[in-house]
Design an enzyme around this catalytic site. Structure first.
Site, short mmCIF file in Angstrom:
data_model
loop_
_atom_site.label_atom_id
_atom_site.label_comp_id
_atom_site.label_asym_id
_atom_site.label_seq_id
_atom_site.Cartn_x
_atom_site.Cartn_y
_atom_site.Cartn_z
N ARG A 6 -10.44 0.61 6.39
CA ARG A 6 -9.72 0.26 5.07
C ARG A 6 -10.14 -0.12 4.16
O ARG A 6 -9.82 -0.07 3.11
CB ARG A 6 -9.54 -1.17 6.20
CG ARG A 6 -7.82 -2.00 6.46
CD ARG A 6 -7.86 -2.90 6.77
NE ARG A 6 -6.64 -3.36 7.82
CZ ARG A 6 -5.05 -3.03 7.50
NH1 ARG A 6 -4.30 -2.50 6.75
NH2 ARG A 6 -4.90 -3.63 8.98
N ASP A 15 6.92 3.84 3.11
CA ASP A 15 7.32 4.74 4.31
C ASP A 15 8.46 5.06 5.07
O ASP A 15 9.30 5.75 4.08
CB ASP A 15 6.35 4.24 5.21
CG ASP A 15 6.44 5.88 6.65
OD1 ASP A 15 6.73 7.13 6.38
OD2 ASP A 15 5.85 5.50 7.84
N ASP A 33 1.16 -0.88 -0.35
CA ASP A 33 0.15 -0.45 0.21
C ASP A 33 0.91 1.60 0.13
O ASP A 33 0.47 2.10 -0.64
CB ASP A 33 -0.65 0.27 1.26
CG ASP A 33 -0.33 0.00 2.70
OD1 ASP A 33 0.95 -0.21 2.56
OD2 ASP A 33 -0.74 -0.60 3.46
N PHE A 92 -0.29 11.25 8.55
CA PHE A 92 -0.78 9.98 7.94
C PHE A 92 -1.94 9.68 7.27
O PHE A 92 -2.50 10.44 8.05
CB PHE A 92 -0.92 9.76 10.05
CG PHE A 92 -0.91 7.97 10.18
CD1 PHE A 92 -0.45 7.15 10.08
CD2 PHE A 92 -2.18 7.02 10.06
CE1 PHE A 92 -0.37 5.83 10.41
CE2 PHE A 92 -2.78 5.90 10.19
CZ PHE A 92 -1.48 5.35 10.28
N VAL A 93 -2.42 8.76 5.95
CA VAL A 93 -3.06 8.83 6.23
C VAL A 93 -3.78 7.67 5.72
O VAL A 93 -3.29 6.33 6.50
CB VAL A 93 -2.61 8.69 4.33
CG1 VAL A 93 -2.36 10.35 3.82
CG2 VAL A 93 -2.01 7.73 3.21
#
Ligand code: IMP
Ligand code: MG
Length: 172
Positions: free
Chosen positions: A163, A101, A98, A150-151
């Site tokens: 989700r 980071d 996904d 933060f996503v």
């Protein structure tokens, strides 16, 4: 209750970009087959849309690792929690996640899979938080570069929720 959300990437932009990624991958791998390996759980929704936009043969498998706990703090400690089932040896692996980071979790998985002698291994992520990178790793295919926020949504969670949102949003 849900927290306040700020939509960063709409459902329609995701749809268009995932289609483009699928087309690019299909042409880059023309004449070959792909073993797509999704990193659980975050990759699941992105992967399901991506593979439907790939027009060459694709096998799908999953690998589970844990890095984050319940919160939003990254961790260098990555642990394998569920292994792949399709042998990787000699295959063209497309590792899907996904978001990249700090890079710790993807680097861990990439090294693990490289030890099993794939013919090739490339990395495809929906989101790239480049400014947060702590290890030397880059995505071969990336949907969107995003700022350090933060996503959630489209597979990404906060404490296991959100989700199912069809868009990407930042938690305020
Ligand atoms: P890493 O820091 O690159 O190892 O990221 C590891 C994992 O943390 C990703 O695969 C995501 O599951 C999760 N993660 C990183 N950033 C975010 C975020 O902004 N929202 C939700 N999950 C995230
Ligand atoms: Mg993940």
């Amino acid at each position: 209750m849900y927290q306040k959300l700020d939509i960063l990437i709409t459902e329609e932009s995701i749809r268009r970009r995932v289609k483009e990624l699928g087309e690019k991958i299909s042409s880059d791998y023309r004449g070959r087959e792909i073993l797509a390996i999704g990193i659980l759980k975050g990759a699941w929704i992105f992967m399901s849309d991506l593979v439907r936009n790939i027009k060459i043969p694709v096998m799908c498998d999953f690998i589970g690792v844990s890095s984050y706990g319940d919160g939003a703090v990254s961790s260098e400690r990555v642990k394998l929690i569920s292994d792949i089932r399709i042998p990787v040896n000699g295959k063209d692996v497309l590792l899907i996640d996904d978001i990249i980071d700090t890079g710790f979790s993807i680097k861990f998985v990439k090294y693990y899979l490289e030890s099993k002698n794939p013919a090739s291994i490339k990395l495809c992520v929906l989101l790239d938080k480049q400014s947060r990178r702590k290890v030397d790793i880059h995505a071969d295919y990336a949907g969107f570069t995003i700022p350090d926020r933060f996503v959630v949504g489209y597979g990404l969670d906060y404490a296991e929720k959100y989700r199912n949102l069809p868009y990407i949003a930042a938690v305020k």
